[in-house]
Motif scaffolding. Structure first.
Motif, PDB file in Angstrom:
ATOM      1  N   LEU A 196       0.843  -1.191   0.000  1.00 17.67           N
ATOM      2  CA  LEU A 196       0.000   0.000   0.000  1.00 17.67           C
ATOM      3  C   LEU A 196       0.880   1.244   0.000  1.00 17.67           C
ATOM      4  O   LEU A 196       2.003   1.226   0.522  1.00 17.67           O
ATOM      5  CB  LEU A 196      -0.906   0.024   1.233  1.00 17.67           C
ATOM      6  N   GLU A 197       0.342   2.326  -0.535  1.00 19.81           N
ATOM      7  CA  GLU A 197       1.060   3.604  -0.545  1.00 19.81           C
ATOM      8  C   GLU A 197       1.241   4.091   0.886  1.00 19.81           C
ATOM      9  O   GLU A 197       0.351   3.965   1.721  1.00 19.81           O
ATOM     10  CB  GLU A 197       0.279   4.635  -1.343  1.00 19.81           C
TER      11      GLU A 197
ATOM     12  N   PRO B 149       3.950   9.466  -1.847  1.00 21.08           N
ATOM     13  CA  PRO B 149       3.361   8.762  -2.994  1.00 21.08           C
ATOM     14  C   PRO B 149       4.345   7.896  -3.783  1.00 21.08           C
ATOM     15  O   PRO B 149       3.915   7.013  -4.524  1.00 21.08           O
ATOM     16  CB  PRO B 149       2.813   9.904  -3.866  1.00 21.08           C
ATOM     17  N   ASP B 150       5.652   8.111  -3.613  1.00 20.04           N
ATOM     18  CA  ASP B 150       6.645   7.316  -4.347  1.00 20.04           C
ATOM     19  C   ASP B 150       7.091   6.079  -3.591  1.00 20.04           C
ATOM     20  O   ASP B 150       8.053   5.423  -3.993  1.00 20.04           O
ATOM     21  CB  ASP B 150       7.883   8.172  -4.661  1.00 20.04           C
TER      22      ASP B 150
ATOM     23  N   VAL C 134       9.709  -2.142   2.445  1.00 20.57           N
ATOM     24  CA  VAL C 134       9.412  -0.795   1.966  1.00 20.57           C
ATOM     25  C   VAL C 134      10.021  -0.690   0.581  1.00 20.57           C
ATOM     26  O   VAL C 134      11.202  -0.995   0.378  1.00 20.57           O
ATOM     27  CB  VAL C 134       9.973   0.283   2.910  1.00 20.57           C
ATOM     28  N   VAL C 135       9.188  -0.273  -0.387  1.00 19.58           N
ATOM     29  CA  VAL C 135       9.601  -0.235  -1.784  1.00 19.58           C
ATOM     30  C   VAL C 135       9.571   1.205  -2.285  1.00 19.58           C
ATOM     31  O   VAL C 135       8.591   1.916  -2.060  1.00 19.58           O
ATOM     32  CB  VAL C 135       8.673  -1.115  -2.657  1.00 19.58           C
ATOM     33  N   SER C 136      10.638   1.604  -2.951  1.00 20.52           N
ATOM     34  CA  SER C 136      10.692   2.903  -3.612  1.00 20.52           C
ATOM     35  C   SER C 136      10.260   2.718  -5.058  1.00 20.52           C
ATOM     36  O   SER C 136      10.705   1.784  -5.725  1.00 20.52           O
ATOM     37  CB  SER C 136      12.110   3.471  -3.575  1.00 20.52           C
ATOM     38  N   LEU C 137       9.402   3.605  -5.530  1.00 21.02           N
ATOM     39  CA  LEU C 137       8.967   3.559  -6.923  1.00 21.02           C
ATOM     40  C   LEU C 137       9.689   4.604  -7.763  1.00 21.02           C
ATOM     41  O   LEU C 137       9.382   4.779  -8.931  1.00 21.02           O
ATOM     42  CB  LEU C 137       7.453   3.774  -7.012  1.00 21.02           C
TER      43      LEU C 137
ATOM     44  N   ALA D  84      -0.323   1.318   7.856  1.00 23.99           N
ATOM     45  CA  ALA D  84      -0.941   0.944   6.576  1.00 23.99           C
ATOM     46  C   ALA D  84      -1.936  -0.207   6.700  1.00 23.99           C
ATOM     47  O   ALA D  84      -2.958  -0.221   6.007  1.00 23.99           O
ATOM     48  CB  ALA D  84       0.151   0.566   5.571  1.00 23.99           C
ATOM     49  N   PHE D  85      -1.683  -1.163   7.597  1.00 22.14           N
ATOM     50  CA  PHE D  85      -2.456  -2.405   7.580  1.00 22.14           C
ATOM     51  C   PHE D  85      -3.270  -2.703   8.834  1.00 22.14           C
ATOM     52  O   PHE D  85      -4.139  -3.569   8.796  1.00 22.14           O
ATOM     53  CB  PHE D  85      -1.524  -3.596   7.301  1.00 22.14           C
TER      54      PHE D  85
END
Length: 161
Positions: free
Chosen positions: A24-25, A30-31, A40-43, A84-85
């Motif tokens: 989830l964002e 937002p990135d 944790v993922v960077s877009l 987030a969850f």
């Protein structure tokens, strides 16, 4: 499969696509995305899993640096996952690691708690040592026992060593 770690991704047990499909964002970022497994993922540019660093007592609590408007800020991974969850209808301020391992940031291992609930859990699981086992303890158990005995015998506090 057990706990999913960075090694799970590196060994191919789980793919970045699988992580992103559940992620989830992160509010205000937002990135970035956070997964229920604690990734944790960077877009930015191409999607990539951020490496977390340890901090706190024993460097066990994991954090990541996130940037918004060019300003970096450190965030604890367990708080990102919980925010987030996990619903927090009672507005409890802290996140507890149920198994006592602060490196296990899976949503299934987290719960919202009060400060007193968190402290009680830490003592119950041995995550927070007390007495002489505490690294910053100034007195041994024997010294405390002796001081208590002297005080009970009426020795003035200023004379208790």
């Amino acid at each position: 499969m057990g706990t999913i770690t960075e090694n799970s991704v590196n060994s191919g047990e789980i793919s970045l696509e699988t992580i992103l499909s559940e992620a989830l964002e992160i509010e205000g970022y937002p990135d970035y995305r956070v997964s229920p497994q604690g990734f944790v993922v960077s877009l930015k540019k191409a999607p990539r899993i951020l490496k977390s660093a340890g901090c706190g007592y024993g460097k066990r609590y994991q954090f990541v640096g996130l940037c918004s408007n060019g300003r970096p800020k450190a965030h604890y991974v367990h708080r990102l996952v919980a925010s987030a969850f996990l619903p927090n209808p009672e507005g409890k301020p802290e996140v507890n690691h149920i198994d006592g391992d602060p490196r296990n940031n899976a949503v299934s291992n987290l719960e919202w708690v009060t400060a007193s609930e968190n402290s009680a859990h830490a003592y119950a699981t041995g995550a927070s040592p007390k007495g002489a086992a505490c690294p910053w303890a100034k007195l041994s158990e024997a010294q405390v026992t002796r001081a208590c005995t002297l005080l009970q015998e009426g020795v003035p506090l200023r004379k208790v060593e």
